[in-house]
Design a protein around this motif. Sequence first.
Motif, PDB file in Angstrom:
ATOM      1  N   TRP A   1       0.810  -1.370   0.064  1.00  0.00           N
ATOM      2  CA  TRP A   1       0.100   0.031   0.069  1.00  0.00           C
ATOM      3  C   TRP A   1       0.910   1.226  -0.028  1.00  0.00           C
ATOM      4  CZ3 TRP A   1      -4.656  -0.671  -1.237  1.00  0.00           C
ATOM      5  CH2 TRP A   1      -5.406  -1.626  -0.677  1.00  0.00           C
ATOM      6  N   ILE A   2       0.479   2.241  -0.388  1.00  0.00           N
ATOM      7  CA  ILE A   2       0.999   3.671  -0.645  1.00  0.00           C
ATOM      8  C   ILE A   2       0.024   4.560   0.138  1.00  0.00           C
ATOM      9  CG2 ILE A   2       1.902   5.473  -1.839  1.00  0.00           C
ATOM     10  CD1 ILE A   2       2.729   3.563  -4.213  1.00  0.00           C
ATOM     11  N   PHE A   3       0.694   5.205   1.286  1.00  0.00           N
ATOM     12  CA  PHE A   3      -0.209   6.238   1.774  1.00  0.00           C
ATOM     13  C   PHE A   3       0.560   7.502   1.917  1.00  0.00           C
ATOM     14  CE2 PHE A   3      -0.939   2.108   4.168  1.00  0.00           C
ATOM     15  CZ  PHE A   3      -2.172   2.130   4.057  1.00  0.00           C
ATOM     16  N   CYS A   4      -0.265   8.523   1.536  1.00  0.00           N
ATOM     17  CA  CYS A   4       0.249  10.054   1.570  1.00  0.00           C
ATOM     18  C   CYS A   4       0.013  10.231   3.245  1.00  0.00           C
ATOM     19  CB  CYS A   4      -0.490  10.964   0.743  1.00  0.00           C
ATOM     20  SG  CYS A   4      -0.833  10.539  -0.995  1.00  0.00           S
ATOM     21  N   GLN A   5       0.613  11.206   3.620  1.00  0.00           N
ATOM     22  CA  GLN A   5       0.427  11.533   5.081  1.00  0.00           C
ATOM     23  C   GLN A   5      -0.880  11.473   5.535  1.00  0.00           C
ATOM     24  OE1 GLN A   5       2.543  11.469   7.610  1.00  0.00           O
ATOM     25  NE2 GLN A   5       0.933  12.315   8.934  1.00  0.00           N
ATOM     26  N   GLY A   6      -1.635  12.409   4.738  1.00  0.00           N
ATOM     27  CA  GLY A   6      -2.912  12.758   5.058  1.00  0.00           C
ATOM     28  C   GLY A   6      -3.955  11.414   4.916  1.00  0.00           C
ATOM     29  N   MET A   7      -3.289  10.341   4.542  1.00  0.00           N
ATOM     30  CA  MET A   7      -4.363   8.983   4.382  1.00  0.00           C
ATOM     31  C   MET A   7      -4.491   8.274   5.731  1.00  0.00           C
ATOM     32  SD  MET A   7      -3.288   7.696   0.781  1.00  0.00           S
ATOM     33  CE  MET A   7      -4.121   8.308  -0.812  1.00  0.00           C
ATOM     34  N   LEU A   8      -3.196   8.696   6.756  1.00  0.00           N
ATOM     35  CA  LEU A   8      -2.965   8.026   7.971  1.00  0.00           C
ATOM     36  C   LEU A   8      -3.952   8.584   9.212  1.00  0.00           C
ATOM     37  CD1 LEU A   8       0.811   7.577   7.437  1.00  0.00           C
ATOM     38  CD2 LEU A   8      -0.930   5.867   7.050  1.00  0.00           C
ATOM     39  N   PHE A   9      -4.023   7.484  10.020  1.00  0.00           N
ATOM     40  CA  PHE A   9      -4.818   7.656  11.404  1.00  0.00           C
ATOM     41  C   PHE A   9      -4.282   8.958  12.166  1.00  0.00           C
ATOM     42  CE2 PHE A   9      -5.441   6.769  15.883  1.00  0.00           C
ATOM     43  CZ  PHE A   9      -6.722   7.048  15.997  1.00  0.00           C
ATOM     44  N   ASN A  10      -5.069   9.904  12.428  1.00  0.00           N
ATOM     45  CA  ASN A  10      -4.858  10.988  13.356  1.00  0.00           C
ATOM     46  C   ASN A  10      -4.061  12.152  12.447  1.00  0.00           C
ATOM     47  OD1 ASN A  10      -6.014  11.034  15.648  1.00  0.00           O
ATOM     48  ND2 ASN A  10      -4.467  10.003  16.662  1.00  0.00           N
ATOM     49  N   SER A  11      -3.904  11.971  11.240  1.00  0.00           N
ATOM     50  CA  SER A  11      -3.209  12.989  10.603  1.00  0.00           C
ATOM     51  C   SER A  11      -4.018  14.407  10.397  1.00  0.00           C
ATOM     52  CB  SER A  11      -3.019  12.383   8.871  1.00  0.00           C
ATOM     53  OG  SER A  11      -2.363  13.621   8.285  1.00  0.00           O
ATOM     54  N   PRO A  12      -3.186  15.532  10.796  1.00  0.00           N
ATOM     55  CA  PRO A  12      -4.176  16.564  10.570  1.00  0.00           C
ATOM     56  C   PRO A  12      -4.183  17.371   9.086  1.00  0.00           C
ATOM     57  CG  PRO A  12      -2.042  17.073  11.271  1.00  0.00           C
ATOM     58  CD  PRO A  12      -2.170  15.737  11.099  1.00  0.00           C
ATOM     59  N   ASP A  13      -3.655  16.536   7.922  1.00  0.00           N
ATOM     60  CA  ASP A  13      -3.478  16.972   6.855  1.00  0.00           C
ATOM     61  C   ASP A  13      -4.663  16.346   5.681  1.00  0.00           C
ATOM     62  OD1 ASP A  13      -1.446  18.769   7.264  1.00  0.00           O
ATOM     63  OD2 ASP A  13      -0.123  16.810   7.283  1.00  0.00           O
ATOM     64  N   LYS A  14      -4.898  17.040   4.752  1.00  0.00           N
ATOM     65  CA  LYS A  14      -5.602  16.418   3.763  1.00  0.00           C
ATOM     66  C   LYS A  14      -4.727  15.752   2.657  1.00  0.00           C
ATOM     67  CE  LYS A  14      -9.359  20.079   3.751  1.00  0.00           C
ATOM     68  NZ  LYS A  14      -9.806  21.125   2.807  1.00  0.00           N
ATOM     69  N   TRP A  15      -5.225  14.935   1.970  1.00  0.00           N
ATOM     70  CA  TRP A  15      -4.346  14.340   0.872  1.00  0.00           C
ATOM     71  C   TRP A  15      -4.994  14.748  -0.705  1.00  0.00           C
ATOM     72  CZ3 TRP A  15      -6.341  10.465  -2.214  1.00  0.00           C
ATOM     73  CH2 TRP A  15      -7.538   9.579  -1.669  1.00  0.00           C
ATOM     74  N   TRP A  16      -6.044  15.351  -0.630  1.00  0.00           N
ATOM     75  CA  TRP A  16      -6.855  15.710  -1.799  1.00  0.00           C
ATOM     76  C   TRP A  16      -6.857  17.398  -1.735  1.00  0.00           C
ATOM     77  CZ3 TRP A  16      -8.840  14.410   2.710  1.00  0.00           C
ATOM     78  CH2 TRP A  16      -9.897  15.100   3.320  1.00  0.00           C
TER      79      TRP A  16
END
Length: 179
Positions: free
Chosen positions: A16-31
Motif C-alpha cells: 500500500w502507498i499512503f500519503c501523510q493525510g491518509m493515515l490515522f490522526n493526520s491533520p492534513d488532507k491528501w486531496w
Amino acid sequence: MLIEKNALDQSGFERWIFCQGMLFNSPDKWWGDHGRRDFPHEGIDLCLYQDRYRRIRRLDEKTRIPVMHDGVVKAMFKDYLGKTVVIEHERSGSDTGVFISLYAHTNPRSDIDVGVIVKEGDIIAALGDTGNSKSRILPHLHFSLGQPSGSFSYEGFVWNTIRTPEKIILLDPLAVIDW
C-alpha cells in the motif's frame, strides 16, 4: 482480504502507498488544496498501491469491500462520498467486549442493511463513485476501528459521532489490521 478478494495479488500487488493525510490522526488532507483537515483523520484511506513492477495503481469503483471479522451491521448512513457501513464485532477471548469497524465512501450491496449478520470475508460493498464530488478525490476506502463506551448507542449514529471520545475510542487500523 481486500487484496485477495479483488485479485490484486494476481496483478502483482506489493504494498500500500499512503500519503501523510491518509493515515490515522493526520491533520492534513491528501486531496484538493492539501491543507489542514477540520478534525484529525479518524482512520486510514486505502487507495494507492505499488505493484511488483513499481507502478503505482489505484482502487476504483469496482473494488469489492470484504468485512474483516464476523459481525452484525449496526448502522448505515450517507457520508461525504457514498455510504458508511458500521459493523459490530465480538472480541472472542477478550474481556474488552466489542469493537466496531467502519467502511466509508462505499456503495453497499442491496442486501446489506442494519441487522444483517456478516461473516469474515463477506463482500458488503463496492467503493463509491467519487467522480462527481466537489473535492475531486480518488475513490478510496476509509476504514476506521473503534471501541465503543458503555454509553454508546447506534441510535442516530452519524459520522461526527466517531469524533466523540466519550462515546468511542478510535484505534489506529494499521496497528490492529492483522488481528
